[in-house]
Every structure is written in structure tokens, then in C-alpha cells.
Motif scaffolding. Structure first.
Motif, short mmCIF file in Angstrom:
data_model
loop_
_atom_site.label_atom_id
_atom_site.label_comp_id
_atom_site.label_asym_id
_atom_site.label_seq_id
_atom_site.Cartn_x
_atom_site.Cartn_y
_atom_site.Cartn_z
N SER A 2 0.82 -1.20 0.00
CA SER A 2 0.00 0.00 0.00
C SER A 2 0.86 1.26 0.00
CB SER A 2 -0.93 0.01 1.22
OG SER A 2 -0.17 -0.01 2.42
N TRP A 3 0.28 2.34 -0.50
CA TRP A 3 0.93 3.65 -0.52
C TRP A 3 1.04 4.15 0.91
CZ3 TRP A 3 -0.81 8.82 0.34
CH2 TRP A 3 -0.01 9.82 -0.22
N HIS A 4 2.18 4.73 1.26
CA HIS A 4 2.47 5.04 2.65
C HIS A 4 2.73 6.53 2.83
CE1 HIS A 4 4.99 3.87 6.48
NE2 HIS A 4 3.89 4.54 6.76
N ALA A 5 1.94 7.18 3.66
CA ALA A 5 2.15 8.58 4.00
C ALA A 5 2.69 8.66 5.42
CB ALA A 5 0.84 9.36 3.90
N GLN A 6 3.85 9.29 5.56
CA GLN A 6 4.50 9.46 6.86
C GLN A 6 4.50 10.94 7.21
OE1 GLN A 6 8.40 7.85 6.09
NE2 GLN A 6 7.55 5.99 5.17
N ARG A 85 9.86 9.68 -0.46
CA ARG A 85 10.15 10.98 -1.05
C ARG A 85 9.93 12.02 0.04
NH1 ARG A 85 8.04 12.65 -7.05
NH2 ARG A 85 8.49 14.89 -7.01
N LYS A 86 10.96 12.75 0.38
CA LYS A 86 10.92 13.64 1.55
C LYS A 86 10.52 15.05 1.14
CE LYS A 86 15.10 12.25 2.59
NZ LYS A 86 16.41 12.05 3.27
N ILE A 87 9.46 15.54 1.79
CA ILE A 87 8.84 16.81 1.40
C ILE A 87 8.69 17.72 2.62
CG2 ILE A 87 6.70 17.86 0.54
CD1 ILE A 87 6.34 15.12 -1.00
N ALA A 109 6.17 5.68 -1.05
CA ALA A 109 5.96 6.36 0.24
C ALA A 109 6.39 7.81 0.12
CB ALA A 109 6.77 5.68 1.34
N ILE A 110 5.72 8.67 0.89
CA ILE A 110 6.14 10.07 1.01
C ILE A 110 6.25 10.41 2.49
CG2 ILE A 110 5.16 10.79 -1.20
CD1 ILE A 110 2.82 12.06 0.37
#
Length: 232
Positions: A2-6, A85-87, A109-110
Motif C-alpha cells: 500500500s501507498w504510505h504517508a508518513q 520521497r521527503k517533502i 511512500a512520502i
């Protein structure tokens, strides 16, 4: 997978917020995507759990400390393992648009750093190559609201998050145009009628009408998009 939002924030209680409801909430329950939130204060080193300090050179406000933010980012990387990907959500960043949303939704992941106060020490932004993204030409109290909006935009594009995948094809910005007007029952409401073409049953005419209206609205409301699409 699954797509992961951190999320890194000093207000973890804000999440999941609206992301726990409607389509995004259902997709979260179905594990189409996952959300993890880390409290930046848990990486502070003094007894007051301070994450900010006065700016060098003077000026109003406070700045988030590079050592604390660095520890939080490294903590996220160690806990979650997968590359993200760090934002950094910042008003001086690249404007978020549908093309960028598609890019981010395609990542495994972001990691979203939600700043507060006057901002984040530039050294930690440079050290971690944080990509700065802005929700628009305005200033919020922090990055949390921007994070909610960005994640929702991405989740809508994930396979299985929306029942009818064709919904995406005609949405605003998919072709660089704003969306055409929508109508539903009743056919006449307070003296206002649905356009005849929409009840004609002629699919090609409906398609052409919708395209024409999309171009008209784009020219009127977003001349910048119209110029880019050469429909002036």
C-alpha cells in the motif's frame, strides 16, 4: 504494497482528521494506503521538549531546530524502513498541481514535514534534500492542513480508492482545463432548466458541449491555464 504517508508534526492529534472519513477513510480501512504520524517533540533533547529557538540575525518568531528535525527524519527512516520521497510543506515551494499529485501518488511512500513558527533551519532542509511544496500563494499557521490536502489528492488516484476509475478522466486539471458544469434531478428547479443537450440522449453532442463549457470556464476563470492550453 500500500501507498504510505508518513507525517512529522508537533500536532499529531490533527491526523487522520478528514482523511479518516469518506473515500480516503474507507481506503485507509481497506489498507489501500497507510498513515503513520510521528510527534517531532518526541525527538527533542531537553526537559521542555523544545523544537525551536530564536533565529540567528534577529527577527520575529522562532525557527525549528535542525538537530531535532534531523533526529525526527532519521527516526522515521529507521522506523519505516522503506525509502520515502521527503517533502517540506512550505509557501516558498513548488506549487502543488495535478501533475505533481500524480507523481507523488506513484511513489511507494512520502514523508511530509509539517513546519511551524517562522520555518525550519535551512541546513536540515539542505542536508536531507527536502523537496519544498506549496499548497498556494498564501500562508498557513503550519503544514498540517497542507498535508491533509496533499494526501487526499494522492489517495483519490490510488487503484481501488474510487469505485469508478473513469471519474478521474474528466476532472478539473486532467487535461489542463477546469471542469464543465454538472446537473441532476429535478429537470426544472426554481424556474431553471437543465440544458437541453444533456437530456437529448446524443452522447457526441453531450461530449462536445462539455468540452466547450470546460474551455469557456477555463478562459474566464483561469486565463493562465487557457494560455498554456492555447484556447484563448
Amino acid at each position: 504494497m500500500s501507498w504510505h504517508a508518513q507525517i512529522l508534526t508537533i500536532f499529531p492529534e490533527i491526523f487522520p482528521g478528514s482523511l479518516g472519513a469518506s473515500l480516503a477513510g474507507k481506503a485507509l480501512e481497506q489498507k489501500i494506503w497507510q498513515l503513520d504520524v510521528l510527534d517531532i517533540r518526541s525527538f527533542a533533547t531537553n526537559k521542555h521538549s523544545s523544537v525551536d529557538d530564536t533565529p540567528y540575525g534577529g527577527g520575529a518568531g522562532m525557527v525549528m531546530r535542525p538537530d531535532v528535525i534531523d533526529a525526527a527524519i532519521r527516526g522515521a527512516e529507521q522506523k519505516f524502513g522503506k525509502p520515502a520521497r521527503k517533502i517540506f510543506l512550505s509557501p516558498r515551494g513548488r506549487a502543488l498541481d495535478q501533475a505533481l499529485v500524480k507523481e507523488l501518488a506513484a511513489e511507494p511512500a512520502i514523508l511530509l514535514l509539517c513546519g511551524r513558527y517562522e520555518g525550519v533551519d535551512q541546513r536540515v532542509i539542505d542536508a536531507h534534500h527536502l523537496e519544498e511544496i506549496s499548497l498556494g500563494d498564501f500562508v498557513l499557521a503550519g503544514g498540517e492542513v497542507a498535508a491533509l490536502a496533499l494526501i487526499e489528492a494522492c489517495v483519490r488516484l490510488l487503484p481501488g480508492a474510487i469505485g469508478n476509475a473513469e471519474t478521474h478522466d474528466e476532472e478539473s486539471f486532467e487535461e489542463g482545463l477546469l471542469e464543465y458544469p454538472h446537473y441532476t434531478r429535478p429537470a426544472v428547479w426554481e424556474g431553471r432548466e437543465v440544458p437541453d443537450v444533456l437530456v437529448s440522449g446524443h452522447h457526441e453532442n453531450v461530449k462536445n458541449w462539455r468540452r466547450q463549457k470546460a474551455e469557456e470556464i477555463t478562459r474566464e476563470r483561469r486565463p493562465d491555464l487557457a494560455t498554456r492550453r492555447k484556447i484563448i
